[in-house]
Each structure stands twice: as C-alpha cells, then as structure tokens.
Scaffold this motif. Sequence first.
Motif, PDB file in Angstrom:
ATOM      1  N   HIS A  37       0.854  -1.193   0.000  1.00  0.00           N
ATOM      2  CA  HIS A  37       0.000   0.000   0.000  1.00  0.00           C
ATOM      3  C   HIS A  37       0.889   1.241   0.000  1.00  0.00           C
ATOM      4  N   TYR A  39       0.931   3.672   1.861  1.00  0.00           N
ATOM      5  CA  TYR A  39       1.289   4.203   3.185  1.00  0.00           C
ATOM      6  C   TYR A  39       2.494   3.482   3.782  1.00  0.00           C
ATOM      7  N   ASP A  53      -3.970   1.307  -4.256  1.00  0.00           N
ATOM      8  CA  ASP A  53      -4.968   1.562  -3.216  1.00  0.00           C
ATOM      9  C   ASP A  53      -5.662   0.247  -2.866  1.00  0.00           C
ATOM     10  N   SER A  54      -6.576   0.294  -1.921  1.00  0.00           N
ATOM     11  CA  SER A  54      -7.187  -0.955  -1.426  1.00  0.00           C
ATOM     12  C   SER A  54      -7.890  -1.728  -2.539  1.00  0.00           C
ATOM     13  N   ASN A 127     -12.160  -1.471   4.971  1.00  0.00           N
ATOM     14  CA  ASN A 127     -11.389  -1.347   6.217  1.00  0.00           C
ATOM     15  C   ASN A 127     -12.214  -1.911   7.380  1.00  0.00           C
ATOM     16  N   SER A 142     -12.716   3.322  -1.037  1.00  0.00           N
ATOM     17  CA  SER A 142     -12.947   4.758  -1.277  1.00  0.00           C
ATOM     18  C   SER A 142     -13.010   5.056  -2.774  1.00  0.00           C
ATOM     19  N   HIS A 188      -6.783  10.080   9.724  1.00  0.00           N
ATOM     20  CA  HIS A 188      -7.484  11.066   8.890  1.00  0.00           C
ATOM     21  C   HIS A 188      -8.301  12.059   9.709  1.00  0.00           C
ATOM     22  N   HIS A 211      -8.252  12.685   1.258  1.00  0.00           N
ATOM     23  CA  HIS A 211      -8.891  11.365   1.273  1.00  0.00           C
ATOM     24  C   HIS A 211     -10.262  11.516   1.939  1.00  0.00           C
ATOM     25  N   GLU A 213     -11.741   9.850   4.034  1.00  0.00           N
ATOM     26  CA  GLU A 213     -11.786   9.516   5.468  1.00  0.00           C
ATOM     27  C   GLU A 213     -11.547  10.752   6.342  1.00  0.00           C
ATOM     28  N   SER A 227      -9.611   8.483  -3.458  1.00  0.00           N
ATOM     29  CA  SER A 227      -8.787   7.417  -2.875  1.00  0.00           C
ATOM     30  C   SER A 227      -7.307   7.767  -3.054  1.00  0.00           C
ATOM     31  N   THR A 228      -6.446   6.961  -2.490  1.00  0.00           N
ATOM     32  CA  THR A 228      -5.012   7.241  -2.609  1.00  0.00           C
ATOM     33  C   THR A 228      -4.584   7.240  -4.085  1.00  0.00           C
TER      34      THR A 228
HETATM   35  P1  13P Z   1      -7.354   3.598  -0.120  1.00  0.00           P
HETATM   36  O1  13P Z   1      -8.484   2.712  -0.484  1.00  0.00           O
HETATM   37  O2  13P Z   1      -7.484   4.960  -0.736  1.00  0.00           O
HETATM   38  O3  13P Z   1      -6.059   2.967  -0.437  1.00  0.00           O
HETATM   39  O4  13P Z   1      -7.395   3.870   1.441  1.00  0.00           O
HETATM   40  C1  13P Z   1      -7.037   2.893   2.344  1.00  0.00           C
HETATM   41  C2  13P Z   1      -6.870   3.412   3.687  1.00  0.00           C
HETATM   42  O5  13P Z   1      -6.648   2.699   4.628  1.00  0.00           O
HETATM   43  C3  13P Z   1      -6.986   4.835   3.871  1.00  0.00           C
HETATM   44  O6  13P Z   1      -6.690   5.156   5.166  1.00  0.00           O
END
Ligand code: 13P
Length: 321
Positions: A37, A39, A53-54, A127, A142, A188, A211, A213, A227-228
């Motif tokens: 990811h 992050y 991203d996720s 999440n 997201s 966030h 983002h 969140e 999203s990211t």
């Molecule tokens: P994404 O789906 O944008 O990668 O976000 C994941 C996430 O954990 C954001 O805090």
Amino acid sequence: MQSQGINPDSEVHGVLCNLEREILRLKRGMNAVILAHYYQDSEIQDVADFIGDSLQLSQQAAATKADVIVFAGVHFMAETAKILNPGRAVLLPDLEAGCSLADSCPPHLFCPFREQFPDHLVINYINCSAAIKAMSDIICTSSNAEKIIRQIPDAQPIIFGPDRNLGRYLVRRTGRPLKLWQGACIVHETFSEQKLLRLKIRHPAAKVLAHPECEERVLRNADYVGSTTGILNYARNSPDREFIVATEPGIIHQMEKACGEKVFIPAPPEGNCACNQCPHMRLNTLEKLYLCMKNRSPEIILDEQLRLRALRPIQRMLEMS
Ligand code: 13P
Ligand code: SF4
C-alpha cells in the motif's frame, strides 16, 4: 536501488541494499508477489511488485498466479487477499499491523446495530474485519463506494459502515440517506483545518488533495477528494505544481517519483506530532518484510466458514467496480 534520504556511502545504506537483495532472492525462490500500500515506508514500496490503493490491491490479489502473497499493508488488506486466495499463503510482515477504523467496528456491536434495520442493505468499507465483511451484502473502497451506491435502487435503504466521514461524504455526493456506523480513522481525523488554512495562505497556488476519510472541516477545503490512487492520478494529470496532501504522507513517495518537478506538502496534524503517519502501517519495516519471507511467517489463517461468508460481498464489489 537507493533508499530515499539515506547517504549512499553509509553503513545503513549497505544494510538496506543487502536486505533488498535478499528479499528479491527469496521472492524468486518462493514464487511470491509483494503487494504494498502507498502508506508503507518508501524502502518497502521500492521492493514491491505492485503498489496501489485498497481496490487495486484486492484486484491484484484476486488475479495473482503466485504461490505466496506477501502483503505489505495492514491486517484487513492481507485478510482480504486470503479470503480471495484460500490455496495461497498470505504473509503479513507484522501481524499487529491493524487499523483504527477496522477496530472501531467490533462485530459484537455491529451485529445488533444491523439487526435494528432488517430491511437495509449493508454496504461496508473494506477497512473492516472478516467478521464484519461476513455481515455485509457488499464491500466497497474509497475508489468505488460512490459507483456502487449509485447502482442500488433508490427505494432500497442502506446501512453504511464503518467510516462516518466517508459515509457523510457519500450522503452528500449521492443524496442517499445512509444509516451510518460511527467509526473513524485516527490518522485522517488528525488534520487541523486552522493549520490547513494557514498553509493555504502561505501557498496560495497549492491545490488541496484529500482522502474521504478526512473530516468535513478538511474536505470542505479540498480541491479534490478521492482514494489514494485518485489523489496520485490527480497530481500526475494536473497542470498545477504545488499540492497539499491530506492523507497519510507515505503516498508522497510515489507522487514525487511520478512528478519530480512538483511540490507536495503534507497537511499538518492538530498536534506537534507525526500523527498523520499511520502507526499500524508503519509497524511493517524492510527487516520484518525480509524475516516474514525467510520464515514464511506470520501467515494469515482464516476459518473456512468465515472466509466463505466474507467472500460473497467482496466478489459483489469486484463485479460492481
Ligand atoms: P485507499 O483505499 O485509498 O487505499 O485507502 C485505504 C486506507 O486505509 C486509507 O486510510
Ligand atoms: Fe486504517 Fe487509518 Fe491506517 Fe488507513 S490510515 S490503515 S484507515 S488506521
């Protein structure tokens, strides 16, 4: 391969290069794929086969032919990969790498909440734990939440969880009255609107990328919410040169790689701390990545009945994305 910010002549640099070499050797030997990811620490991003991203990470996990998935992310991400791949080993460098948002939705509290609204469709953000996924009709991320909600007939009432900020954002975007679970991400919710406004005065040309969140007080100051991957693509395609980034600053590594001539400024947290860094994501290190591959542990293990119940809403998400 050079690790960001580390003197190439230093001992630390030598150790990191050795680790990177060992990780790549182990990867070939065990026919593994490394998914990371945005992050994650930049050293980890630099050895990954795929960074995303996720949604993209779950799509990669669904499509992989590798024998082993090494997931450089947090527990719910690796767990999603395991739900999609019962026959493959899924390794997570640190089993303690959780998620404050997933933790804010414990199954023993969500279950009675859901039972209060038996006519509602349950859409949960990815999440969350496998147990929460198993109580859901559809999973979303997201990057596809709005698209998925727009496919649900207007007359169908919806529960949305666990993130209240993404939920409120979706209510505004779609006009749908979602029944929201009150969960949130500690990272966030740390951004300060006042400090953001002061930063905008110092950088009047900077675009704010956030983002969903983030809280409303941050989102209302954003030029782009996504999203990211959405944030990364916006910066890549924009003619602007300066950006304030209201998400975990790990993503700035890929933003700088994609557009070296542009300037990325992390949005400031409320306190004088590094609490805009995800403490869960940052539990993974290059050393732990190496060790988990060497020892083939920690591995994600899931009860098969739970896996099957959690799989259905993820498959619906992949079909509707
Ligand atoms: P994404 O789906 O944008 O990668 O976000 C994941 C996430 O954990 C954001 O805090
Ligand atoms: Fe979870 Fe927040 Fe970390 Fe994303 S940034 S993994 S939502 S704690």
